[in-house]
Write a protein that holds these residues in place. Structure first.
Motif, PDB file in Angstrom:
ATOM      1  N   ILE A 110       0.846  -1.200   0.000  1.00 42.99           N
ATOM      2  CA  ILE A 110       0.000   0.000   0.000  1.00 42.99           C
ATOM      3  C   ILE A 110       0.879   1.246   0.000  1.00 42.99           C
ATOM      4  O   ILE A 110       1.869   1.317   0.720  1.00 42.99           O
ATOM      5  N   SER A 111       0.493   2.231  -0.809  1.00 45.49           N
ATOM      6  CA  SER A 111       1.185   3.521  -0.785  1.00 45.49           C
ATOM      7  C   SER A 111       0.157   4.622  -0.570  1.00 45.49           C
ATOM      8  O   SER A 111      -0.949   4.568  -1.111  1.00 45.49           O
ATOM      9  N   ILE A 112       0.547   5.607   0.225  1.00 39.54           N
ATOM     10  CA  ILE A 112      -0.316   6.742   0.539  1.00 39.54           C
ATOM     11  C   ILE A 112       0.425   8.003   0.147  1.00 39.54           C
ATOM     12  O   ILE A 112       1.571   8.196   0.553  1.00 39.54           O
ATOM     13  N   GLU A 113      -0.231   8.854  -0.640  1.00 38.10           N
ATOM     14  CA  GLU A 113       0.402  10.094  -1.088  1.00 38.10           C
ATOM     15  C   GLU A 113      -0.561  11.255  -0.914  1.00 38.10           C
ATOM     16  O   GLU A 113      -1.718  11.183  -1.330  1.00 38.10           O
ATOM     17  N   ALA A 114      -0.088  12.320  -0.273  1.00 41.70           N
ATOM     18  CA  ALA A 114      -0.872  13.549  -0.135  1.00 41.70           C
ATOM     19  C   ALA A 114      -0.195  14.608  -0.992  1.00 41.70           C
ATOM     20  O   ALA A 114       0.969  14.933  -0.782  1.00 41.70           O
ATOM     21  N   LYS A 115      -0.938  15.125  -1.964  1.00 41.56           N
ATOM     22  CA  LYS A 115      -0.395  16.139  -2.858  1.00 41.56           C
ATOM     23  C   LYS A 115      -1.464  17.197  -3.065  1.00 41.56           C
ATOM     24  O   LYS A 115      -2.571  16.880  -3.487  1.00 41.56           O
ATOM     25  N   GLU A 116      -1.107  18.442  -2.767  1.00 39.33           N
ATOM     26  CA  GLU A 116      -2.031  19.562  -2.814  1.00 39.33           C
ATOM     27  C   GLU A 116      -3.244  19.223  -1.953  1.00 39.33           C
ATOM     28  O   GLU A 116      -3.090  18.971  -0.790  1.00 39.33           O
ATOM     29  N   ASN A 117      -4.436  19.171  -2.502  1.00 41.79           N
ATOM     30  CA  ASN A 117      -5.619  18.867  -1.696  1.00 41.79           C
ATOM     31  C   ASN A 117      -6.179  17.495  -2.022  1.00 41.79           C
ATOM     32  O   ASN A 117      -7.372  17.259  -1.852  1.00 41.79           O
ATOM     33  N   THR A 118      -5.331  16.577  -2.473  1.00 38.42           N
ATOM     34  CA  THR A 118      -5.771  15.238  -2.831  1.00 38.42           C
ATOM     35  C   THR A 118      -4.963  14.193  -2.081  1.00 38.42           C
ATOM     36  O   THR A 118      -3.740  14.243  -2.052  1.00 38.42           O
ATOM     37  N   LEU A 119      -5.669  13.265  -1.456  1.00 36.57           N
ATOM     38  CA  LEU A 119      -5.049  12.129  -0.790  1.00 36.57           C
ATOM     39  C   LEU A 119      -5.297  10.911  -1.673  1.00 36.57           C
ATOM     40  O   LEU A 119      -6.443  10.610  -2.018  1.00 36.57           O
ATOM     41  N   THR A 120      -4.222  10.223  -2.069  1.00 37.28           N
ATOM     42  CA  THR A 120      -4.334   9.059  -2.936  1.00 37.28           C
ATOM     43  C   THR A 120      -3.816   7.837  -2.197  1.00 37.28           C
ATOM     44  O   THR A 120      -2.703   7.846  -1.678  1.00 37.28           O
TER      45      THR A 120
END
Length: 153
Positions: A62-72
């Motif tokens: 699992i990978s979690i990425e927060a970029k600008e106002n989006t959490l993926t």
């Protein structure tokens, strides 16, 4: 059903992103994936938790990425090359990608994986300039007295 936001664009400033987001909700509702299931909880006044059911996935899958106002959140289970013959597959282990739109000033604080649930803790942290503050009220008599004292010194 489609709503026309054109009249609101003419009388508001800075809300175009909000209207675009609302407009896109209608388009995405039909094509929104349902796997993996998740909950969004409010755990405090400014804190939230996203819990996703990711049974069978490990931390390395699992990978979690927060970029600008989006959490993926992405999950991709690597096939371990076992020579097992599966007669019935009822436990989903397919790859997934789930996106969440975050409000301004919401940041990811922690993520943990326990009992097949991925927990992502979020907190809304307003900068000092955005927090409400009290403004002292002065009367004209107080202001002129302070001005006279400043000139005398």
């Amino acid at each position: 059903m489609r709503i026309d936001f054109a009249p609101l664009y003419r009388s508001t400033v800075g809300f175009d992103r909000l209207f675009s987001l609302i407009d896109s909700l209608g388009n995405e509702a039909a094509s929104q994936p349902t796997y993996p299931p998740y909950n969004i909880e409010r755990t405090g006044e400014t804190s939230y938790r996203i819990s996703m059911a990711v049974a069978g996935f490990g931390e390395k899958d699992i990978s979690i990425e927060a970029k600008e106002n989006t959490l993926t959140v992405k999950g991709d289970k690597k096939d371990e090359g076992n020579d097992r013959e599966v007669l019935y597959r009822g436990i989903a282990s397919r790859a997934f990608e789930r996106r969440f739109q975050l409000a301004d000033y919401v940041v990811v604080k922690a993520a943990s994986l326990e009992n097949g649930l991925l927990h992502i803790d979020l907190v809304r942290e307003l900068p000092e300039a955005m927090k409400p503050r009290q403004i002292p009220i002065s009367t004209a008599a107080n202001a002129s007295a302070k001005q006279i004292e400043a000139q005398a010194a």
